[in-house]
Structure formats: structure tokens, C-alpha cells
Design a protein around this motif. Structure first.
Motif, PDB file in Angstrom:
ATOM      1  N   HIS A   1      27.784  42.136  46.500  1.00 54.87           N
ATOM      2  CA  HIS A   1      28.975  41.538  45.903  1.00 54.87           C
ATOM      3  C   HIS A   1      28.911  40.027  46.065  1.00 54.87           C
ATOM      4  CE1 HIS A   1      31.046  41.315  49.957  1.00 54.87           C
ATOM      5  NE2 HIS A   1      31.458  40.179  49.423  1.00 54.87           N
TER       6      HIS A   1
ATOM      7  N   PHE B   1      36.873  34.003  55.057  1.00 55.16           N
ATOM      8  CA  PHE B   1      37.331  32.704  54.549  1.00 55.16           C
ATOM      9  C   PHE B   1      37.390  31.705  55.703  1.00 55.16           C
ATOM     10  CE2 PHE B   1      39.371  34.557  50.651  1.00 55.16           C
ATOM     11  CZ  PHE B   1      39.043  33.563  49.744  1.00 55.16           C
TER      12      PHE B   1
ATOM     13  N   ALA C   1      38.589  39.767  54.856  1.00 55.13           N
ATOM     14  CA  ALA C   1      38.386  38.671  53.909  1.00 55.13           C
ATOM     15  C   ALA C   1      38.940  37.377  54.497  1.00 55.13           C
ATOM     16  CB  ALA C   1      39.051  38.978  52.569  1.00 55.13           C
TER      17      ALA C   1
ATOM     18  N   GLU D   1      26.391  36.660  53.649  1.00 58.87           N
ATOM     19  CA  GLU D   1      27.186  37.717  54.258  1.00 58.87           C
ATOM     20  C   GLU D   1      26.435  39.032  54.076  1.00 58.87           C
ATOM     21  OE1 GLU D   1      31.859  38.963  53.695  1.00 58.87           O
ATOM     22  OE2 GLU D   1      30.565  39.047  51.952  1.00 58.87           O
TER      23      GLU D   1
ATOM     24  N   GLN E   1      31.709  43.874  57.997  1.00 63.88           N
ATOM     25  CA  GLN E   1      31.057  42.688  57.424  1.00 63.88           C
ATOM     26  C   GLN E   1      30.756  41.640  58.478  1.00 63.88           C
ATOM     27  OE1 GLN E   1      34.457  41.937  54.698  1.00 63.88           O
ATOM     28  NE2 GLN E   1      32.964  42.100  53.061  1.00 63.88           N
TER      29      GLN E   1
ATOM     30  N   ASN F   1      30.068  31.465  45.998  1.00 65.71           N
ATOM     31  CA  ASN F   1      30.027  30.935  47.370  1.00 65.71           C
ATOM     32  C   ASN F   1      29.311  31.852  48.361  1.00 65.71           C
ATOM     33  OD1 ASN F   1      32.034  32.731  48.549  1.00 65.71           O
ATOM     34  ND2 ASN F   1      33.580  31.533  47.470  1.00 65.71           N
ATOM     35  N   HIS F   2      29.093  33.105  47.998  1.00 65.44           N
ATOM     36  CA  HIS F   2      28.180  33.952  48.762  1.00 65.44           C
ATOM     37  C   HIS F   2      27.814  35.165  47.939  1.00 65.44           C
ATOM     38  CE1 HIS F   2      32.074  35.846  49.691  1.00 65.44           C
ATOM     39  NE2 HIS F   2      31.441  36.935  50.066  1.00 65.44           N
TER      40      HIS F   2
ATOM     41  N   ARG G   1      36.089  31.256  43.405  1.00 64.64           N
ATOM     42  CA  ARG G   1      37.479  30.811  43.513  1.00 64.64           C
ATOM     43  C   ARG G   1      37.798  29.989  42.278  1.00 64.64           C
ATOM     44  NH1 ARG G   1      35.530  28.500  49.324  1.00 64.64           N
ATOM     45  NH2 ARG G   1      35.326  30.515  50.360  1.00 64.64           N
TER      46      ARG G   1
ATOM     47  N   PHE H   1      37.628  45.765  49.155  1.00 60.72           N
ATOM     48  CA  PHE H   1      37.577  44.768  50.225  1.00 60.72           C
ATOM     49  C   PHE H   1      38.744  44.995  51.175  1.00 60.72           C
ATOM     50  CE2 PHE H   1      35.223  43.247  46.665  1.00 60.72           C
ATOM     51  CZ  PHE H   1      34.110  42.657  47.245  1.00 60.72           C
TER      52      PHE H   1
ATOM     53  N   PHE I   1      34.492  39.308  44.131  1.00 58.04           N
ATOM     54  CA  PHE I   1      35.799  39.018  44.720  1.00 58.04           C
ATOM     55  C   PHE I   1      36.247  37.695  44.098  1.00 58.04           C
ATOM     56  CE2 PHE I   1      38.830  37.625  47.921  1.00 58.04           C
ATOM     57  CZ  PHE I   1      39.393  38.805  48.376  1.00 58.04           C
TER      58      PHE I   1
HETATM   59  C1  OOG Z   1      35.990  35.303  49.492  1.00 61.69           C
HETATM   60  C2  OOG Z   1      36.049  35.946  50.835  1.00 61.69           C
HETATM   61  C3  OOG Z   1      36.264  37.451  50.718  1.00 61.69           C
HETATM   62  C4  OOG Z   1      34.853  39.440  51.422  1.00 61.69           C
HETATM   63  O1  OOG Z   1      33.742  39.967  51.460  1.00 61.69           O
HETATM   64  O2  OOG Z   1      35.819  39.880  52.059  1.00 61.69           O
HETATM   65  C5  OOG Z   1      35.019  38.226  50.600  1.00 61.69           C
HETATM   66  C6  OOG Z   1      35.754  33.827  49.501  1.00 61.69           C
HETATM   67  O3  OOG Z   1      35.403  33.232  50.550  1.00 61.69           O
HETATM   68  O4  OOG Z   1      35.895  33.236  48.412  1.00 61.69           O
HETATM   69  O5  OOG Z   1      34.110  37.949  49.884  1.00 61.69           O
END
Ligand code: OOG
Ligand code: NI
Length: 459
Positions: free
Chosen positions: A69, A405, A401, A295, A265, A224-225, A73, A396, A128
Motif C-alpha cells: 500500500h 504519521f 496510522a 513501512e 506495522q 510518502n511511503h 496527502r 487500516f 491511504f
Molecule cells: C499516512 C499514514 C497512514 C498507514 O499505514 O497507517 C498509513 C500518511 O502518513 O500519509 O499509511
């Protein structure tokens, strides 16, 4: 008649692969993470430990190497509405609503993903997707400035928009258009080291909230990941630490169990990246930004509302006595407490099934059996006529999450007071409703049962 259109599952798989290739080139540590995950998964699948996981071979195992995944944003309602249309071309639809304001993160979010069992089995890629809540910038002047900057950017290429419209009009894309669509859609997710605001504005946005600066200061919503799925997250975490990746101090989510539930996670922290700010005289200032990280996750069975309530209750009980410190100093005590409290959550597939804590797929283990429709499911399981395997959780967890973040916003993340948002506001911005995850899992379970019952009743 065969469809003139390229399969949306193929488009999504191609997009996911293209994104992975791009991210590997942009963030070399991600490549390292993929290697760790591949090695751990090969070990687990090779040494018999996977048997306890009760995975469905043609579904969970086949997809595992491609599974991941990502997260983005977005800045405006228009961006979110268009993004939903772009994802729909790839067979990805909004599921669930996550209000992160409870964790002082000024966004609310959904996850775009495939929803049907066969489509998830083909490729479960999810994104996400968060929408910035600009109204949470307190300084009116800065808020207007941020809104102006966002209003001026176009995060989609003309061709991506054109092909999205074509797909909507015709009901799909042919192979050549689909290939081009993937290339064009990828542009939206690319990293830009040139900021589109000056250093002074960037710093003012950072001071309002690091996340606001991340969304507003760049030309697009860089991915971003990207998160691969690992079958043993503790083994992968150890390997990350051994290889000097700056791993988060605790694994988010439930503790290690024989029968994994929901989602665990961990991440390595965001990297400092060089960026450049434009200046009036055509020269540029340089600066630093931390945005992108790696991640990994281990996925377990999807819980029913009853199971989820028990999970939330137990996690809250743990967190009432101890919360993981950002520096990792109480990590061992936190894990011990987590494991102790979660002994209350049954740890066998059959118990979770019988207590209706989790969703399962039914299979006919004994194809020669025949019986009427009035037999108890538990009896059929006891007799070995039916077997169960976990429906994997595809979504999620808001507390996790928020932890992800926060660990990537720096440990100095501000603790602002924030008003709660609402799913209705988010859906209005998106232009469509988010689906209910429980209903989707329940449908997978009941379809599989109906299929077995039909076979059992046949003469
Ligand atoms: C999203 C963070 C949430 C997860 O795996 O719970 C997420 C973000 O940092 O934009 O990816
Ligand atoms: Ni993530």
C-alpha cells in the motif's frame, strides 16, 4: 464475447509495479526493505510456519510478492474528487473513513482499494489518501496564502484527465490507452525537490504544522511511503535494525499471536531530503524536508464489529497504563503490557469463528458430502466437511496510522487542539460515498458459505 477493454486489475497491477520501481529509484532504503521482506516471506513460506497462518494459496500467497500500500496527502476537495475518478479507472474505490484530528494530525482520510474477493486476489494495491483540513491553520493570512498556492497547482497531467474521462465515457480503456494512463497517472505521485513556495512561507507552514508544509509546498502529492506485506513482522523488524535502518521503536497494532488479527506495522523514519526554494531574482535557496519513509506490515484476519470492539477496548486498556515513548525507552514494557492484556482475545481460528469475532472464507473440505440446508455450520466444521481460512484485513487502523504519521513528522509534532471533522464533509469533498469495510468482509464470508451450501445440497 471478450471485453474490448483492458482488465482494471491489470491496470492496477501495472500501476502498483510502476510506482514500486519509481519509489525504489527515489528512496534506495525502500529497495533494502523489499529485500528484507522477500527474504522473510521466503523463509516463512518455506519452513512450514505459514501453515499456522492458514492462508489461501491461490489468493493470499500468490499475491504476496506484489502486495503493497502507499499513501498520499491532498490539498483540496477538487484534487480528492479527481483522484477518486483516477483510482476508479484502476478498479480502486474509497473504503472507510479515518478522522486523524483525534491524534492532532490535521487531515481526514479514506483508503482506495479493490473491493471484491477476486479483484483483491488479483492485486490488492491500496492507497491511504488524506485530505488536508486547511481550516485548522489558525493564522488567517497564512491560511489564505496556503489556499492560494493550492488553487494554482494542477496535480494531474492533461493526458491523465483526458484518459480518465475517456474511460468513464466508454466504460474502460484499451491496452494502449491503459499503458499510457499508467505512465501519466504516475506523474501525480512523483517527488519534486523544487518547492513552489519561498523559504519564509515554507517555515511559516512548518510552524503551523509540518504536515501542512508537506502538502502545500510542492507541485504534487508525492507518494510518502510504499508498504510491502511481510508474513513475520518481528523477524523483519530485527533485520531492519541489524541493517541500520532507523526503525520505529515499537510495532503498531496488536501483539504477536499464533493467529494474526488486523494489522501490525512498523516503519523506518522519514529521511532528510534536500529541497530548493524559488527566489525572486531567479536563484534558489536550499533547505531540508522530511517527507518520505518506508513501512512494512503484517496482515491478519478482518474482525467483525464485535471483534473490533474487543480489539479497541483492549488497546485502550493498554494505552491507559502505558503509551510507547517516541525514543523507544519503554518499548519492552509496552510490548509486555500489550501481550498480557491481549491474552483476553482468543487466539485460535476456530474460537474467533465460533465467537463471531472475525470473518472467514468457507471451503468444502470433503466434496463427497451431501446434506440439507438446516445443518449447523459448527457441526460441518467439526465433521471436517467445511474448512475455514481467514478473510485478510485490507484496511487500516486509525491509532496505528496516527502513530505512523507522528513518527514521521518528527517527535516535536505539535499538539494542537482540533475540532473533529465528519465523514459527510469528506464525502462531499470527494463527490462520492466511502464504502463500509464491515459490509465488504461480511459479503465475502456469506458468498463463500452460500457457494459451499449450494454444492452440499446438489445430488
Ligand atoms: C499516512 C499514514 C497512514 C498507514 O499505514 O497507517 C498509513 C500518511 O502518513 O500519509 O499509511
Ligand atoms: Ni502506511
Amino acid at each position: 464475447m471478450t471485453s474490448p477493454f483492458y482488465d482494471t486489475n491489470e491496470i492496477r497491477a501495472a500501476f502498483s509495479a510502476a510506482m514500486s520501481t519509481m519509489y525504489r529509484a527515489e528512496v534506495p532504503a525502500y529497495g533494502q526493505l523489499i529485500n528484507i521482506v522477500t527474504e522473510v516471506n521466503d523463509t516463512v513460506l518455506g519452513d512450514g510456519t505459514a501453515t499456522a497462518l492458514n492462508l489461501t494459496p491461490q489468493e493470499d500467497v500468490d499475491r504476496i510478492a506484489q502486495e503493497r500500500h502507499g499513501a498520499i496527502r491532498l490539498g483540496t476537495a477538487q484534487e480528492l474528487a479527481m483522484m477518486a475518478r483516477v483510482f476508479a479507472v484502476m478498479g480502486m474505490y474509497p473504503v472507510g473513513y479515518y478522522d486523524l484530528s483525534v491524534a492532532s494530525v490535521p487531515v481526514h482520510s479514506t483508503a482506495f482499494r479493490p473491493v471484491k474477493r477476486a479483484d483483491l486476489a488479483a492485486n490488492p494495491f491500496r492507497v491511504f489518501t488524506s485530505l488536508l483540513r486547511l481550516e485548522l491553520i489558525q493564522d488567517a493570512e497564512l491560511r489564505e496564502k496556503a489556499a492560494d498556492v493550492l488553487a494554482q497547482r494542477q496535480i494531474f497531467t492533461d493526458k491523465a484527465i483526458e484518459l480518465t474521462e475517456k474511460s468513464e465515457r466508454d466504460g474502460g480503456l484499451n491496452k494502449a490507452d491503459a499503458d499510457r494512463f499508467v505512465t501519466e497517472a504516475l506523474e501525480t505521485f512523483r517527488w519534486h525537490s523544487d518547492a513552489c513556495v519561498d523559504a519564509q512561507t515554507f517555515n511559516a507552514l512548518i510552524n503551523a504544522h509540518r504536515l501542512i508544509a508537506d502538502v502545500v509546498s510542492f507541485r504534487g502529492p508525492h507518494i510518502n511511503h510504499l508498504t510491502p506485506r511481510v508474513l513475520d513482522i518481528d523477524a523483519a523488524q530485527e533485520a531492519m535494525i541489524a541493517q541500520n535502518l532507523p526503525a520505529k521503536s515499537v510495532v503498531e497494532g496488536p501483539p504477536r499471536r499464533n493467529c494474526p488479527i488486523l494489522l501490525r506495522q512498523t516503519a523506518f523514519k522519514a529521511l532528510d531530503e534536500q529541497i530548493r526554494f524559488p527566489q525572486r531574482n531567479g536563484t534558489s535557496d536550499s533547505g531540508k524536508h522530511t517527507a518520505r519513509f518506508g513501512e512494512i506490515e503484517q496482515r491478519g484476519v478482518a474482525l467483525t464489529p464485535k471483534g473490533r470492539a474487543l480489539y479497541d477496548q483492549l488497546l485502550a486498556k493498554v494505552r491507559a497504563t502505558i503509551t510507547p515513548a517516541a525514543d523507544g525507552s519503554n518499548a519492552a514494557a509496552y510490548v509486555a503490557q500489550l501481550e498480557q492484556v491481549f491474552t483476553e482475545f482468543p487466539d485460535s481460528w476456530r474460537e474467533m469463528h465460533d465467537q463471531q469475532l472475525a470473518y472467514f472464507k468457507y471451503d468444502l473440505a470433503d466434496t463427497s458430502s451431501r446434506c440439507g440446508a438446516d445443518v449447523e455450520i459448527k457441526e460441518l466444521l467439526d465433521q471436517g466437511v467445511l474448512s475455514i481460512s481467514p478473510v485478510i484485513y485490507e484496511d487500516f487502523l486509525p491509532v496505528s496510522a496516527a502513530g505512523i504519521f507522528q513518527s514521521n513528522l518528527g517527535d516535536d509534532a505539535q499538539d494542537n487542539q482540533q475540532s473533529a471533522s465528519s465523514q459527510a464533509q469528506f464525502e462531499t469533498a470527494m463527490g462520492c460515498k466511502a464504502m463500509d469495510e464491515f459490509a465488504l468482509y461480511a459479503a465475502i464470508q456469506s458468498d463463500s458459505l452460500a457457494h459451499c451450501i449450494k454444492q452440499l445440497a446438489m445430488d
